[in-house]
Design a protein around this motif. Structure first.
Motif, PDB file in Angstrom:
ATOM      1  N   GLU A 183      42.459  44.945  36.611  1.00  0.00           N
ATOM      2  CA  GLU A 183      42.579  43.636  37.070  1.00  0.00           C
ATOM      3  C   GLU A 183      43.766  42.821  36.236  1.00  0.00           C
ATOM      4  O   GLU A 183      43.455  42.289  35.085  1.00  0.00           O
ATOM      5  N   ILE A 192      41.912  44.185  43.886  1.00  0.00           N
ATOM      6  CA  ILE A 192      41.806  45.007  42.499  1.00  0.00           C
ATOM      7  C   ILE A 192      42.358  46.194  42.846  1.00  0.00           C
ATOM      8  O   ILE A 192      42.897  46.396  43.900  1.00  0.00           O
ATOM      9  N   HIS A 209      38.916  43.340  46.748  1.00  0.00           N
ATOM     10  CA  HIS A 209      37.806  43.480  46.103  1.00  0.00           C
ATOM     11  C   HIS A 209      36.483  43.252  46.701  1.00  0.00           C
ATOM     12  O   HIS A 209      36.443  42.475  47.349  1.00  0.00           O
TER      13      HIS A 209
END
Length: 283
Positions: A183, A192, A209
């Motif tokens: 991250e 992500i 994500h």
């Protein structure tokens, strides 16, 4: 390919070997699962039943496998969550015996300790044991960004600092590193990443994500990446295949509304990954 997988097992749900074995089988890998616990469910529920399997009993199972003359056929030893200190000795002994029988075999270790949101969720001695004894014996490791920080005594956050931390841990032994749950503060919102590094270079892949906690997803990731990479030696391809499969598994699980991974329902994602994400070279 044959993988000796020394991990936990649960009857309900999918973590440890109960997460890793089926996806590996679905891509054509023969798995020899050796259990370190036999629980009713994963411990995230706060209550579970069933036994920890003693290191001596795990050792006996491994000895029985060795007596069948199988060790020369083992390509990979895979390990994950370690519930107690004693199991590390058993795993390292197994790695040594497999490598004597087959010098081309590799050891892939998922150094499970915790994550950035929950912190450490293993016994206090385990992270130190992993850092000092287990990880240096591994050829491939699959920490998340939080675990990489502990292993190296750093706080990786940017791409540059994460790459630097990877080089620090590679200097201790493992030549191949997959960092999950990367991250970066400057990444696109709602994304992500995963980062894979070996002697040939470094590759980064980004996905949307999925806002859910998915126990066992790291076990699937470690298993699939290990198998793909061992089969081809192609870091970018292994990263792309693993990312595609795990993203589709998590998407199906999120859409189902269920707490447990929809592992069986997602089997086509392992056998025929859509390859919808392209890693980019970053070093």
């Amino acid at each position: 390919m044959k993988i000796l997988s020394i991990q936990s097992a649960v009857a309900y749900g999918h973590v440890g070997n109960s997460a890793a074995v089926f996806p590996l089988q679905r891509i054509g890998v023969e798995v020899l699962p050796v259990y370190t616990v036999n629980f009713s469910n994963h411990t995230g529920y706060g209550a579970w039943r069933g036994p920890l399997i003693s290191p001596d009993d795990v050792r006996e199972v491994l000895l029985g496998i060795e007596e069948r003359g199988v060790l020369p056929q083992i390509d990979v030893v895979l390990s994950g969550y370690q519930g107690g200190e004693g199991i590390a000795d058993v795993i390292l002994e197994a790695v040594e015996r497999v490598k004597v029988a087959n010098p081309d075999a590799v050891y892939s270790c998922d150094p499970v300790m915790g994550n950035a949101k929950s912190g450490c969720f293993v016994a206090p001695a385990i992270p130190v044991l992993l850092r000092d004894r287990v990880v240096p014996a591994a050829d491939l490791i699959t920490p998340n960004q939080f675990e990489l920080g502990f292993l190296t005594g750093t706080e990786p956050d940017t791409l540059e600092s994460t790459l630097a931390s990877v080089e620090l841990v590679r200097a201790t032994g493992p030549r191949t590193v997959l960092v999950t749950s990367v991250e970066r503060p400057d990444r696109e919102d709602g994304t992500i990443e995963m980062l894979a590094v070996d002697d040939s270079g470094a590759w980064l892949v980004q996905t949307p994500h999925i806002p859910m906690k998915a126990n066992g997803s790291g076990d699937v990731t470690a298993a699939l990446f290990t198998a793909h990479y061992r089969r081809t030696g192609d870091l970018a391809d292994a990263l792309a295949r693993t990312t595609s499969s795990v993203f589709d598994l998590l998407t199906r699980t999120h859409e189902s509304g269920e707490r447990e991974l929809q592992l069986v329902e997602s089997q086509e994602a392992y056998a025929h990954p859509r390859m919808q994400f392209t890693p980019r070279r970053v070093a």
